[in-house]
Design an enzyme around this catalytic site. Structure first.
Site, PDB file in Angstrom:
ATOM      1  N   CYS A  89       0.811  -1.220   0.000  1.00 30.33           N
ATOM      2  CA  CYS A  89       0.000   0.000   0.000  1.00 30.33           C
ATOM      3  C   CYS A  89       0.840   1.264   0.000  1.00 30.33           C
ATOM      4  CB  CYS A  89      -0.940   0.015   1.200  1.00 30.33           C
ATOM      5  SG  CYS A  89      -2.147  -1.330   1.193  1.00 30.33           S
ATOM      6  N   HIS A 339      -8.968   3.886  -1.521  1.00 35.66           N
ATOM      7  CA  HIS A 339      -7.566   3.489  -1.316  1.00 35.66           C
ATOM      8  C   HIS A 339      -7.081   2.741  -2.555  1.00 35.66           C
ATOM      9  CE1 HIS A 339      -3.937   1.876   0.227  1.00 35.66           C
ATOM     10  NE2 HIS A 339      -4.410   0.942   1.019  1.00 35.66           N
ATOM     11  N   CYS A 369       0.084   2.185   6.774  1.00 38.03           N
ATOM     12  CA  CYS A 369       0.404   0.766   6.975  1.00 38.03           C
ATOM     13  C   CYS A 369       0.563   0.105   5.620  1.00 38.03           C
ATOM     14  CB  CYS A 369      -0.690   0.080   7.785  1.00 38.03           C
ATOM     15  SG  CYS A 369      -2.329   0.160   7.036  1.00 38.03           S
TER      16      CYS A 369
END
Length: 383
Positions: A89, A339, A369
């Protein structure tokens, strides 16, 4: 050490699952903000040294070094190379780090950094079938060494989010209030035109279509938990979506030679890791490490961006570090905005720059994260 400057940052609007951007090829999605970045800065594209691009799940139409492909699809000089970064991510935040480090090393002067993710084209289920281990119920049993060290249990982000909520005593109501605030802030930012500077319309889409202005606490309370008996629901998790963002990173010499006006200076770059089974806790240790290395405290930071993969993550991070919610994700976060995995880091920085300029803040800190229990931290100084 030479300085690295962020000259400008732009992004696409975020398209929701099965939304307005679902039909766009990943290369065209990523090319769009790059083309806009070159036009807005007026930079001679021939002078760019490299393109560093974040993307996860580089299979199918995202394969073949999409960092190279997006530049070519944008119609830009083919002698400029490109590379693709996968730190899960945090891929495009790491792309910013690599670009800035290239400039700070004195070996490069102009680098395009950014990232993209077409989650409609490459759904999470497809990534799972391709063997990606993070975020799915499949036990990671293919490696003897892994099993010996971490066991054969599932590496599951939802389970990790639940573990965090339990350890930090975060109630379902707290997470729902945080999620509600994310939508409320994102809608307010949209209505006030605060995203207008950072968004470049694509395929007729001018605004993020992931925000749900009709979200209510009552509606969130009525959702079923993802895991039986758990606290995490779809309403307190980030959305699958499509999006891309790009930034121009320059040396002091390039700023002078090309007549550029920087928006920010990169003040600190670092990355740390934590337990990969817990997976989502690394922003806590990474932020502590970054502040110590930078000789700063929480009080020195005017605005924070902490990615809202799940509400429990920024809530635990805020509790652990004593960071007030009014300084975090002031324009909403991934729960409302989505996201787009490999593109989120660049999107966060794009939004953070605008928020610092609007509020007159000096320092901004970004963290998120990442799969494998990792977290990048970037501190920038508004100029």
């Amino acid at each position: 050490m030479p300085e690295a400057y962020i000259i400008d940052a732009v992004r696409t609007p975020i398209g929701r699952k099965k939304g307005s951007l679902a039909h766009i090829h990943p290369a065209d999605l990523g090319a769009h903000p790059i083309k806009a970045l070159v036009q807005r800065t007026g930079i001679d594209a021939n002078a760019v040294d490299d393109v560093v691009w974040g993307c996860c799940d580089t299979i199918g139409p995202q394969a073949g070094d999409i960092g190279r492909t997006v530049w070519l699809v944008a119609g830009l000089p083919q002698h400029v190379p490109g590379t693709t970064v996968d730190r899960q991510c945090g891929s495009s935040q790491q792309a910013l780090h690599f670009a800035a480090q290239g400039v700070m090393s004195g070996t490069q002067d102009l680098v395009v950094a950014g990232g993209s993710q077409a989650m409609n084209a490459i759904p999470i289920s497809a990534a799972m079938l391709a063997g990606q281990p993070y975020g799915f119920e499949e036990p990671f049993t293919g490696s003897k060494g892994w099993v010996e060290r971490y066991g054969s249990g599932a590496l599951n982000q939802i389970k990790s989010a639940e573990m965090i909520a339990e350890k930090w005593d975060i109630s379902r109501r707290e997470m729902e209030e945080f999620a509600f605030a994310s939508h409320e802030r994102a809608q307010a930012a949209t209505d006030a035109g605060w995203f207008a500077q950072e968004i470049v319309a694509l395929e007729g889409l001018e605004k993020d279509e992931t925000i749900r202005p009709t979200t209510t606490l009552e509606g969130l309370a009525g959702l079923n938990p993802v895991m039986e008996g758990g606290r995490v629901t779809a309403g307190v998790a980030s959305q699958n979506c499509d999006g891309a963002a790009a930034m121009l990173i320059a040396s002091e010499r390039a700023v002078k030679d090309h007549g550029l006006t920087p928006r920010a200076r990169v003040h600190h770059l670092s990355v740390r890791a934590d337990d990969p089974v817990w997976m989502l806790t690394a922003p806590i240790a990474a932020t502590r490490h970054a502040l110590k290395k930078a000789g700063m405290s929480v009080a020195d930071i005017d605005l924070f961006e902490c990615n809202e993969a799940f509400a429990s993550i920024p809530l635990a991070w805020m509790k652990e570090l004593g960071i007030p919610h009014e300084k975090v994700n002031v324009n909403g976060g991934a729960i409302a905005l989505g996201h787009p995995l490999g593109g989120t880091g660049a999107r966060l920085m794009t939004t953070l720059l605008g928020a610092l300029e609007r509020t007159g803040g000096r320092y901004g800190l970004q963290t998120m994260c990442e799969g494998g229990g990792q977290a990048n931290v970037t501190i920038v100084e508004r100029l």
